[in-house]
Write a protein that holds these residues in place. Sequence first.
Motif, short mmCIF file in Angstrom:
data_model
loop_
_atom_site.label_atom_id
_atom_site.label_comp_id
_atom_site.label_asym_id
_atom_site.label_seq_id
_atom_site.Cartn_x
_atom_site.Cartn_y
_atom_site.Cartn_z
N GLN A 142 -8.05 23.87 -7.07
CA GLN A 142 -7.86 25.28 -6.67
C GLN A 142 -6.41 25.29 -6.65
N ALA A 143 -5.37 24.26 -6.46
CA ALA A 143 -3.95 24.45 -6.61
C ALA A 143 -3.60 24.94 -7.87
N LEU A 195 -2.63 40.61 9.58
CA LEU A 195 -2.32 39.12 9.71
C LEU A 195 -3.55 38.24 8.55
N PRO A 196 -4.79 38.62 8.53
CA PRO A 196 -5.49 38.01 7.62
C PRO A 196 -5.27 38.23 6.10
N VAL A 197 -4.39 39.35 5.91
CA VAL A 197 -3.88 39.47 4.48
C VAL A 197 -2.89 38.86 4.22
N ILE A 198 -2.14 37.93 5.18
CA ILE A 198 -1.00 37.00 5.10
C ILE A 198 -1.81 35.74 4.49
N THR A 199 -2.95 35.52 5.01
CA THR A 199 -3.62 34.25 4.60
C THR A 199 -3.89 34.23 3.11
N ILE A 200 -4.27 35.34 2.65
CA ILE A 200 -4.44 35.33 1.08
C ILE A 200 -3.45 35.63 0.17
N MET A 201 -2.21 35.66 0.84
CA MET A 201 -1.06 35.85 -0.05
C MET A 201 -0.81 34.46 -1.05
N GLY A 202 -1.12 33.08 -0.81
CA GLY A 202 -1.31 32.22 -1.57
C GLY A 202 -2.24 32.43 -2.75
N LEU A 203 -3.39 32.85 -2.63
CA LEU A 203 -4.22 33.34 -3.47
C LEU A 203 -3.82 34.30 -4.39
#
Lengths: 319, 331
Positions: free
Chosen positions: B172-173, A242-250
């Motif tokens: 950061q975007a 789950l938390p891995v998904i949150t850094i997908m954007g990053l």
Amino acid sequence: MTNYIIRRLLLNVLVLWFVATMVFLGTHALPSDFAQKRIASTMTGASQVEAIEFARHELGLDKPLWRQYIDFMGELARGDLGHSYESKLSTWTEVGRRVTTTLELGIMTLFISFSISIPIGVISAVKQNTWIDYLLRGVAILGVAMPVFVVAIFLSLAVIKFDLFQIDVLGRPHFWTDPLRALQLYIIPAIAGGIAGGAGIMRLLRSQMLEVMRQDYIRTARAKGLRDDTVWIRHALKNAMLPVITIMGLTISGLVGGQIILETMFNIDGMGRFLFARLNLRDFPPFQGTVIIICFVLVTMNLLVDILYAWLDPRIRYT
Amino acid sequence: MAHTEQAASTLQSGAAELGRRRTFGSVMRQAGRLANRNKLGAFGVLLVIFVLGVAILAPWIKRYDDNTQFQTANPKFNPTANPLDIAQDPELGSPHILDRWESPLGGDHWLGTDAYGRDLYARIVTGARLAVIIGVGASVIAVLSGTFVGLVSGYFSGKLDLIIQRLVDAIQAFPGLVLLMLIVSVMDQPSLFLTVLALGFLGFAVSVRIVRSSVLAVSQTAFVEAARSYGAGDFRIMLRHVLPNVLASVLVVFSISIGAYILAEASLSFLGLGPADKTTWGKMVNAGRNSIDLHPWESVLSGAAITLTVLGFNLAGDAIRDEVDPRLRGR
């Protein structure tokens, strides 16, 4: 939830407006423009000055800055990202041509980074503080520290030295035209980018796994007599992801930088190489347009990730 | 009575502890304990000390100037050769050997030379100095500006905070490299200072984020409220009560990103957008790329230098974070 999404959408519009303004001001702060870059190389003397003035007028670069800004924003609001000074094609056309190539490499990179990082993250957590954990963590730490281009160069060197296969940097093969040669071209940049992206995922996944494995429900699952791998995959990994998904954007934002370097290195005609080439030519509209498209995708993806997160983990409630 | 005595003795032993801590031996012992607890971190710190040492001592240990082009006299040189022969064998027409590459470990140049006959050892050592200046410089800029803005933004909150946060979001975007490319292009020949400034600007956004969230937490505490209740001004509270309590985060932010700045600068230099008149590792990797099949060592050595340096700073940064403020893990 609906309120939250609406508020986030409005904030995203504000952020994109800031982004567009920063790109606009940034490009116009550059010391030379397209007229200069192009004409200075072909003419000299008084005719050169005249020609530059004429070209600037043609391109609308002689208008006052505020006027250009208003025009730029007006066009942007209508979804018009301008036309290339060089090819006269619209930014949408130019980007549309290259988006598939970029996705080819990008998806392959993502695929590799996940298929490296997930097993490694799980094994490293399950075998915590054994030699295999140290080895895998060492690899991941090295992966974060190595620039993508160094990995790519080392891999190319290996391919050349051991004569493994030919890297076709001129033919521009695609997976749908010539799958084998496309694979040979894309595999090195995809691995290089995949290591850079995967190392971060692996480290987060490992620490999450360790966290999850301490939970009561893992002990319950074990007490029920489930097999180790069932507990690790079905119970631990699912929750640790789950938390891995949150850094997908990053992760994907980081991939973009790698994509610029790798596409330029391997002469892959995608958006990253296009972006870099446009900046060097001072061909502003496609540069600005491509940056705005990329930022739009990233910002939207971050929103989607947050929504997805709330959907996957019902304990999360946004207000 | 017994109570005060006990307190006094605790105080005394505390003072003695402080007094003891001053000696060199005890500092080393404590460092040894820390190193034993976190071996990877200790390895990182050693790498950083090594790189810093090389960077500081660079002018004295580099043996040669990093831009001198060494040439070897060409034994085949024939001043009277006719142009037709020269066309067949270019070596005849040049007083120096045309192919200036020299292998490592072979001769006077410890790590060999590059395509222009420049000493690679001198260039790697000079590159270390540049990497350290860039990494530390960018981090100093990011932390100073980020702490100031984060402090103000987190303490006053409200509209100002909202606008600053959106600005941070906008920075950061951007994919980092795109923003760096754009800022660095402001000069036709980017200078060292501009490169450091651009990296610092990128780091500014990250620092503001982390410092602000710490400030928000500290501003809610009772001692800030107490300070306000006896009439301390905003400025005094920020400086005397909030700032000292977020310094741990500031230290973490400072140490954790140095590696990332060095990495980002290497990427810029690799793309030809690095500091124009300086010898940087990124440039060397790119220069060596063209003849990677025959003379791989320039790319390999400079690539390894980047990797080891970034590795050292990352490990040391992680170790500092784990010691100072483990809650920042994963930020």
